[in-house]
Design an enzyme around this catalytic site. Structure first.
Site, PDB file in Angstrom:
ATOM      1  N   SER A   1      10.263 -21.353 -35.551  1.00 21.30           N
ATOM      2  CA  SER A   1      10.030 -22.745 -35.127  1.00 21.30           C
ATOM      3  C   SER A   1       9.720 -23.669 -36.304  1.00 21.30           C
ATOM      4  CB  SER A   1       8.899 -22.817 -34.087  1.00 21.30           C
ATOM      5  OG  SER A   1       9.285 -22.173 -32.905  1.00 21.30           O
TER       6      SER A   1
ATOM      7  N   ARG B   1      19.881 -15.880 -30.697  1.00 14.22           N
ATOM      8  CA  ARG B   1      20.478 -17.105 -31.229  1.00 14.22           C
ATOM      9  C   ARG B   1      20.555 -16.999 -32.744  1.00 14.22           C
ATOM     10  NH1 ARG B   1      16.660 -21.150 -31.080  1.00 14.22           N
ATOM     11  NH2 ARG B   1      16.883 -21.404 -33.328  1.00 14.22           N
TER      12      ARG B   1
ATOM     13  N   TYR C   1      11.077 -29.937 -31.057  1.00 16.09           N
ATOM     14  CA  TYR C   1      10.563 -29.765 -29.706  1.00 16.09           C
ATOM     15  C   TYR C   1      10.175 -31.047 -28.972  1.00 16.09           C
ATOM     16  CZ  TYR C   1      10.446 -24.875 -30.959  1.00 16.09           C
ATOM     17  OH  TYR C   1      10.800 -23.632 -31.360  1.00 16.09           O
TER      18      TYR C   1
ATOM     19  N   ASN D   1      17.128 -15.399 -33.904  1.00 15.76           N
ATOM     20  CA  ASN D   1      15.985 -15.469 -32.995  1.00 15.76           C
ATOM     21  C   ASN D   1      16.243 -14.538 -31.821  1.00 15.76           C
ATOM     22  OD1 ASN D   1      14.415 -18.102 -33.985  1.00 15.76           O
ATOM     23  ND2 ASN D   1      16.604 -18.471 -34.152  1.00 15.76           N
TER      24      ASN D   1
ATOM     25  N   ASP E   1      21.305 -18.694 -36.423  1.00 20.91           N
ATOM     26  CA  ASP E   1      21.300 -19.996 -37.103  1.00 20.91           C
ATOM     27  C   ASP E   1      22.118 -19.953 -38.383  1.00 20.91           C
ATOM     28  OD1 ASP E   1      19.618 -20.808 -35.079  1.00 20.91           O
ATOM     29  OD2 ASP E   1      17.791 -20.665 -36.284  1.00 20.91           O
TER      30      ASP E   1
ATOM     31  N   GLU F   1       3.322 -20.104 -32.426  1.00 14.63           N
ATOM     32  CA  GLU F   1       4.277 -20.769 -31.537  1.00 14.63           C
ATOM     33  C   GLU F   1       3.826 -20.754 -30.074  1.00 14.63           C
ATOM     34  OE1 GLU F   1       8.524 -19.865 -32.650  1.00 14.63           O
ATOM     35  OE2 GLU F   1       7.529 -18.394 -33.916  1.00 14.63           O
TER      36      GLU F   1
ATOM     37  N   GLY G   1      13.921 -20.267 -27.739  1.00 13.39           N
ATOM     38  CA  GLY G   1      13.237 -21.222 -26.887  1.00 13.39           C
ATOM     39  C   GLY G   1      14.001 -21.504 -25.601  1.00 13.39           C
TER      40      GLY G   1
ATOM     41  N   GLU H   1      19.068 -17.070 -40.111  1.00 12.85           N
ATOM     42  CA  GLU H   1      18.157 -16.183 -39.393  1.00 12.85           C
ATOM     43  C   GLU H   1      18.660 -15.984 -37.978  1.00 12.85           C
ATOM     44  OE1 GLU H   1      14.352 -17.949 -37.877  1.00 12.85           O
ATOM     45  OE2 GLU H   1      14.871 -19.563 -39.276  1.00 12.85           O
TER      46      GLU H   1
END
Length: 327
Positions: A154, A263, A224, A281, A265, A23, A285, A279
């Site tokens: 990602s 974050r 992205y 994070n 999900d 990433e 990002g 999951e």
């Protein structure tokens, strides 16, 4: 009494970006955004790429704290956090254990299940799994299903398998990145994400973001670079369901021992609006397409203020050994 400036309060700040993970490209974009935001507020911030600079230089050059804008391995998995603990430099995001657990999708799911939190059914495949074992997984979890490299982010190393004939190719894609493969029940529905800020009882959720990608394909490109993906924030959910999902996000965050920011999900199953944790994070990002800044804006927090808020939460996770003194 004179109020200290941000530069005085925060000291010399390193923005860690780039790194050695798959990433790297995204991390460079995140770091450049954070660096510009901090400098715009007068913070003495400097870019620092651990792939090209030795971490020991952070101590040698007098950094007071760091903003981790690294994603994936060597930045989000606890290894970097352990090095910063040894150097005694406060850092953003969760500590060593929380990062290690969160980076491993399989371990995250096991912890959540132990807390009674909802997550899709799953099985784990070794890298030398036989065709018969792949067939058994498809039979047990049903088709379609998801195959994931447990230690990547990602959307790297992820395959949606719609038929038994696609299992081997999907499995081969995942083992390019990892020694095990997480096979996960496919949840048909809406894709949601919930940023969480703070620690312990002070942890709180920001507005929910719903992600609507073309044909439901939220891959690396659509995440992205594409302008085709739609983001709805706050997500169009009724108040009760919104509160339930935000509460689950905070529970999931706490269950893994997270602090600072993160974050979470979700998939929201279309047949019954049941939320399922996918999951978490621990270094999300911070690019122009990123979801935490989008959620913060919906809560009235600018990108620059968000960066400052995250940086103010930088800390060391491990307490010094009581009574320890150097010989």
């Amino acid at each position: 009494m004179t109020t200290p400036t941000l530069a005085q309060e925060l000291g010399k700040v390193g923005v860690l970006y780039g790194g050695r993970s798959a990433e790297r490209e995204v991390s460079l974009m995140s770091g450049e955004g954070v660096l510009a935001a901090l400098r715009s507020r007068g913070v003495d911030a400097h870019g620092f790429d651990p792939a090209r600079q030795n971490l020991a230089q952070l101590a040698e050059q007098g950094y007071n704290r760091v903003f981790i804008a690294l994603h994936g391995r060597y930045g989000e998995d606890g290894t970097l956090q352990g090095a910063l603990e040894q150097l005694g430099i406060p850092y953003t995001g969760p500590g060593v254990m929380a990062c290690a657990l969160s980076m491993d999708k399989t371990m995250s799911k096991r912890v959540w299940m132990s807390h009674g939190l909802p997550t899709p059914r799953f099985m784990v495949l070794e890298k030398d799994a036989s065709p018969a074992q792949l067939d058994a997984v498809a039979s047990e979890l049903g088709l379609p299903l998801m195959l994931k490299a447990p230690h990547e982010g990602s959307t790297i190393g992820i395959s949606k398998v719609a038929s038994a004939s696609e299992m081997q190719a999907g499995f081969d894609n995942c083992v390019r990145y990892d020694d095990t493969v997480l096979a996960e029940e496919f949840i048909s529905g809406r894709e949601l994400t919930v940023p969480v800020m703070g620690a312990g009882r002070d942890a709180h959720a920001l507005p929910i973001v719903e992600i609507r990608a073309p044909q439901g394909n939220y891959d690396y490109e659509h995440k992205y670079f594409s302008d085709e993906t739609q983001y709805l924030c706050p997500a169009p959910l009724d108040a009760a369901l919104t509160a339930r999902i935000q509460s689950l996000a905070v529970e999931a965050y706490r269950a893994l021992g997270c602090s600072g920011w993160g974050r979470v999900d979700f998939m929201l199953r279309d047949v019954d609006n049941a939320p399922f944790l996918l999951e978490i994070n621990t270094s999300p990002g911070m690019t122009g397409h990123s979801l935490v800044p989008m959620s913060a804006r919906a809560a009235g927090v600018s990108y620059e203020d968000l960066c400052i808020d995250i940086l103010r939460l930088a800390r060391l996770d491990l307490k010094p050994t009581p009574g320890w003194k150097p010989a």
